[in-house]
Scaffold this motif. Structure first.
Motif, PDB file in Angstrom:
ATOM      1  N   ARG A  44       0.847  -1.191   0.000  1.00 15.06           N
ATOM      2  CA  ARG A  44       0.000   0.000   0.000  1.00 15.06           C
ATOM      3  C   ARG A  44       0.885   1.246   0.000  1.00 15.06           C
ATOM      4  O   ARG A  44       1.874   1.314   0.718  1.00 15.06           O
ATOM      5  CB  ARG A  44      -0.882  -0.005   1.237  1.00 15.06           C
ATOM      6  CG  ARG A  44      -1.794   1.197   1.343  1.00 15.06           C
ATOM      7  CD  ARG A  44      -2.685   1.099   2.525  1.00 15.06           C
ATOM      8  NE  ARG A  44      -1.926   1.382   3.737  1.00 15.06           N
ATOM      9  CZ  ARG A  44      -2.464   1.516   4.929  1.00 15.06           C
ATOM     10  NH1 ARG A  44      -3.748   1.372   5.093  1.00 15.06           N
ATOM     11  NH2 ARG A  44      -1.702   1.776   5.967  1.00 15.06           N
ATOM     12  N   GLU A  45       0.500   2.216  -0.822  1.00 12.15           N
ATOM     13  CA  GLU A  45       1.205   3.499  -0.876  1.00 12.15           C
ATOM     14  C   GLU A  45       0.209   4.616  -0.644  1.00 12.15           C
ATOM     15  O   GLU A  45      -0.872   4.619  -1.246  1.00 12.15           O
ATOM     16  CB  GLU A  45       1.815   3.732  -2.263  1.00 12.15           C
ATOM     17  CG  GLU A  45       3.053   2.967  -2.552  1.00 12.15           C
ATOM     18  CD  GLU A  45       3.658   3.395  -3.882  1.00 12.15           C
ATOM     19  OE1 GLU A  45       3.764   4.612  -4.152  1.00 12.15           O
ATOM     20  OE2 GLU A  45       4.021   2.502  -4.651  1.00 12.15           O
ATOM     21  N   LYS A  46       0.577   5.555   0.199  1.00  7.91           N
ATOM     22  CA  LYS A  46      -0.257   6.735   0.397  1.00  7.91           C
ATOM     23  C   LYS A  46      -0.269   7.539  -0.896  1.00  7.91           C
ATOM     24  O   LYS A  46       0.749   7.684  -1.563  1.00  7.91           O
ATOM     25  CB  LYS A  46       0.307   7.574   1.542  1.00  7.91           C
ATOM     26  CG  LYS A  46      -0.576   8.718   1.910  1.00  7.91           C
ATOM     27  CD  LYS A  46      -0.057   9.459   3.120  1.00  7.91           C
ATOM     28  CE  LYS A  46      -1.008  10.596   3.417  1.00  7.91           C
ATOM     29  NZ  LYS A  46      -0.596  11.379   4.551  1.00  7.91           N
ATOM     30  N   SER A  47      -1.415   8.046  -1.249  1.00  8.26           N
ATOM     31  CA  SER A  47      -1.567   8.777  -2.497  1.00  8.26           C
ATOM     32  C   SER A  47      -0.760  10.075  -2.500  1.00  8.26           C
ATOM     33  O   SER A  47      -0.733  10.803  -1.516  1.00  8.26           O
ATOM     34  CB  SER A  47      -3.035   9.103  -2.747  1.00  8.26           C
ATOM     35  OG  SER A  47      -3.170   9.841  -3.944  1.00  8.26           O
ATOM     36  N   VAL A  48      -0.118  10.345  -3.627  1.00 12.48           N
ATOM     37  CA  VAL A  48       0.578  11.619  -3.796  1.00 12.48           C
ATOM     38  C   VAL A  48      -0.385  12.695  -4.303  1.00 12.48           C
ATOM     39  O   VAL A  48      -0.040  13.864  -4.317  1.00 12.48           O
ATOM     40  CB  VAL A  48       1.795  11.501  -4.749  1.00 12.48           C
ATOM     41  CG1 VAL A  48       2.834  10.562  -4.177  1.00 12.48           C
ATOM     42  CG2 VAL A  48       1.373  11.082  -6.140  1.00 12.48           C
ATOM     43  N   LYS A  49      -1.577  12.283  -4.712  1.00 14.82           N
ATOM     44  CA  LYS A  49      -2.594  13.222  -5.200  1.00 14.82           C
ATOM     45  C   LYS A  49      -3.595  13.493  -4.071  1.00 14.82           C
ATOM     46  O   LYS A  49      -4.066  12.573  -3.416  1.00 14.82           O
ATOM     47  CB  LYS A  49      -3.352  12.626  -6.398  1.00 14.82           C
ATOM     48  CG  LYS A  49      -2.458  12.067  -7.484  1.00 14.82           C
ATOM     49  CD  LYS A  49      -2.310  13.028  -8.585  1.00 14.82           C
ATOM     50  CE  LYS A  49      -1.451  12.358  -9.659  1.00 14.82           C
ATOM     51  NZ  LYS A  49      -1.103  13.189 -10.698  1.00 14.82           N
ATOM     52  N   LYS A  50      -3.915  14.732  -3.873  1.00 11.00           N
ATOM     53  CA  LYS A  50      -4.868  15.099  -2.819  1.00 11.00           C
ATOM     54  C   LYS A  50      -6.241  14.506  -3.101  1.00 11.00           C
ATOM     55  O   LYS A  50      -6.680  14.453  -4.253  1.00 11.00           O
ATOM     56  CB  LYS A  50      -4.975  16.617  -2.699  1.00 11.00           C
ATOM     57  CG  LYS A  50      -3.735  17.248  -2.126  1.00 11.00           C
ATOM     58  CD  LYS A  50      -3.908  18.725  -1.925  1.00 11.00           C
ATOM     59  CE  LYS A  50      -2.630  19.275  -1.316  1.00 11.00           C
ATOM     60  NZ  LYS A  50      -2.725  20.677  -1.007  1.00 11.00           N
ATOM     61  N   LYS A  51      -6.891  14.075  -2.041  1.00  6.62           N
ATOM     62  CA  LYS A  51      -8.257  13.540  -2.074  1.00  6.62           C
ATOM     63  C   LYS A  51      -8.389  12.267  -2.904  1.00  6.62           C
ATOM     64  O   LYS A  51      -9.483  11.935  -3.359  1.00  6.62           O
ATOM     65  CB  LYS A  51      -9.244  14.600  -2.563  1.00  6.62           C
ATOM     66  CG  LYS A  51      -9.298  15.814  -1.663  1.00  6.62           C
ATOM     67  CD  LYS A  51     -10.328  16.799  -2.151  1.00  6.62           C
ATOM     68  CE  LYS A  51     -10.326  18.023  -1.248  1.00  6.62           C
ATOM     69  NZ  LYS A  51     -11.269  19.030  -1.660  1.00  6.62           N
ATOM     70  N   MET A  52      -7.299  11.559  -3.123  1.00  2.00           N
ATOM     71  CA  MET A  52      -7.348  10.290  -3.850  1.00  2.00           C
ATOM     72  C   MET A  52      -7.049   9.161  -2.864  1.00  2.00           C
ATOM     73  O   MET A  52      -6.260   9.343  -1.935  1.00  2.00           O
ATOM     74  CB  MET A  52      -6.306  10.266  -4.973  1.00  2.00           C
ATOM     75  CG  MET A  52      -6.586  11.225  -6.111  1.00  2.00           C
ATOM     76  SD  MET A  52      -8.126  10.900  -6.981  1.00  2.00           S
ATOM     77  CE  MET A  52      -7.822   9.318  -7.646  1.00  2.00           C
ATOM     78  N   PRO A  53      -7.669   7.987  -3.072  1.00  2.00           N
ATOM     79  CA  PRO A  53      -7.400   6.871  -2.168  1.00  2.00           C
ATOM     80  C   PRO A  53      -5.986   6.298  -2.370  1.00  2.00           C
ATOM     81  O   PRO A  53      -5.299   6.644  -3.327  1.00  2.00           O
ATOM     82  CB  PRO A  53      -8.467   5.844  -2.558  1.00  2.00           C
ATOM     83  CG  PRO A  53      -8.850   6.189  -3.952  1.00  2.00           C
ATOM     84  CD  PRO A  53      -8.634   7.675  -4.098  1.00  2.00           C
ATOM     85  N   PHE A  54      -5.606   5.420  -1.470  1.00  2.00           N
ATOM     86  CA  PHE A  54      -4.313   4.745  -1.563  1.00  2.00           C
ATOM     87  C   PHE A  54      -4.166   4.046  -2.903  1.00  2.00           C
ATOM     88  O   PHE A  54      -5.142   3.731  -3.569  1.00  2.00           O
ATOM     89  CB  PHE A  54      -4.186   3.669  -0.469  1.00  2.00           C
ATOM     90  CG  PHE A  54      -4.009   4.217   0.912  1.00  2.00           C
ATOM     91  CD1 PHE A  54      -2.778   4.697   1.340  1.00  2.00           C
ATOM     92  CD2 PHE A  54      -5.066   4.233   1.808  1.00  2.00           C
ATOM     93  CE1 PHE A  54      -2.601   5.185   2.622  1.00  2.00           C
ATOM     94  CE2 PHE A  54      -4.910   4.717   3.090  1.00  2.00           C
ATOM     95  CZ  PHE A  54      -3.676   5.199   3.501  1.00  2.00           C
TER      96      PHE A  54
END
Length: 189
Positions: free
Chosen positions: A32-42
């Motif tokens: 799992r990677e935290k999203s680099v785009k705001k308001k987008m899921p993992f």
């Protein structure tokens, strides 16, 4: 006796994972990677390790949540390599996370990485094609009512092969490298 979660309680990710694991008959490893785009899921990466019968297979899950105006279907990425280096698995998640919503991942699109993908390989770019490997699922569902997710395959190439692809055409190029398609140590064509 092992109890399993009923389908109606499963998340779309669990449906996606179950679909691929039942297709391959083996368990995959999920990252799992935290999203680099705001308001987008993992962004998730599902990897099936290399065995004697197949290379390492990796699928993204998260590209389909960031549509692009040029995409006509929900898509996810796939890569199969005859390698054990996890850099090949993680590059799929990296590309999905950083390019989703900005890159349509269309047939023939070139993605330049700018550096070697793994320490034992000089491959440093990808060309995107609809899944061509027999082992790849071409469509996967992440729920009963959801539209199918179309799988786009990442074919590793050398950046200098981009001119070759433009000169001879993508289909002819793929035919030429087909025997070495999953080999991370292949020579430039």
């Amino acid at each position: 006796m092992k109890l399993s979660k009923p389908d109606f309680l499963k998340s779309p990710l669990e449906h996606f994972r179950d679909s691929l694991e039942s297709s391959y008959g083996e368990k995959g490893q999920l990252f799992r990677e935290k999203s680099v785009k705001k308001k987008m899921p993992f962004v998730y990466t599902l990897t099936f390790p290399q065995t004697a019968s197949h290379g390492m297979r990796t699928y993204s899950y998260g590209v389909s949540f960031a549509p692009h105006p040029d995409q006509h279907n929900r898509i996810e990425l796939f890569l199969e390599m005859d390698a054990t280096d996890m850099a090949w698995a993680h590059i799929v998640g990296y590309l999905a996370n950083n390019l989703r919503g900005d890159c349509p991942f269309l047939h023939g699109e070139i993605i330049r990485i700018g550096q070697q993908i793994s320490s034992d390989s000089g491959l440093n770019a990808f060309v995107v094609v609809p899944a061509i490997e027999e082992s790849a699922e071409t469509q996967v569902r992440d729920g009963k009512k959801a539209s199918p997710i179309h799988i786009m395959q990442l074919i590793p190439i050398f950046e200098q092969e981009v001119l070759t692809i433009q000169k001879m055409g993508l289909e002819r190029f793929l035919t030429q490298i087909r025997p070495q398609l999953k080999n991370p140590k292949r020579k430039a064509f």
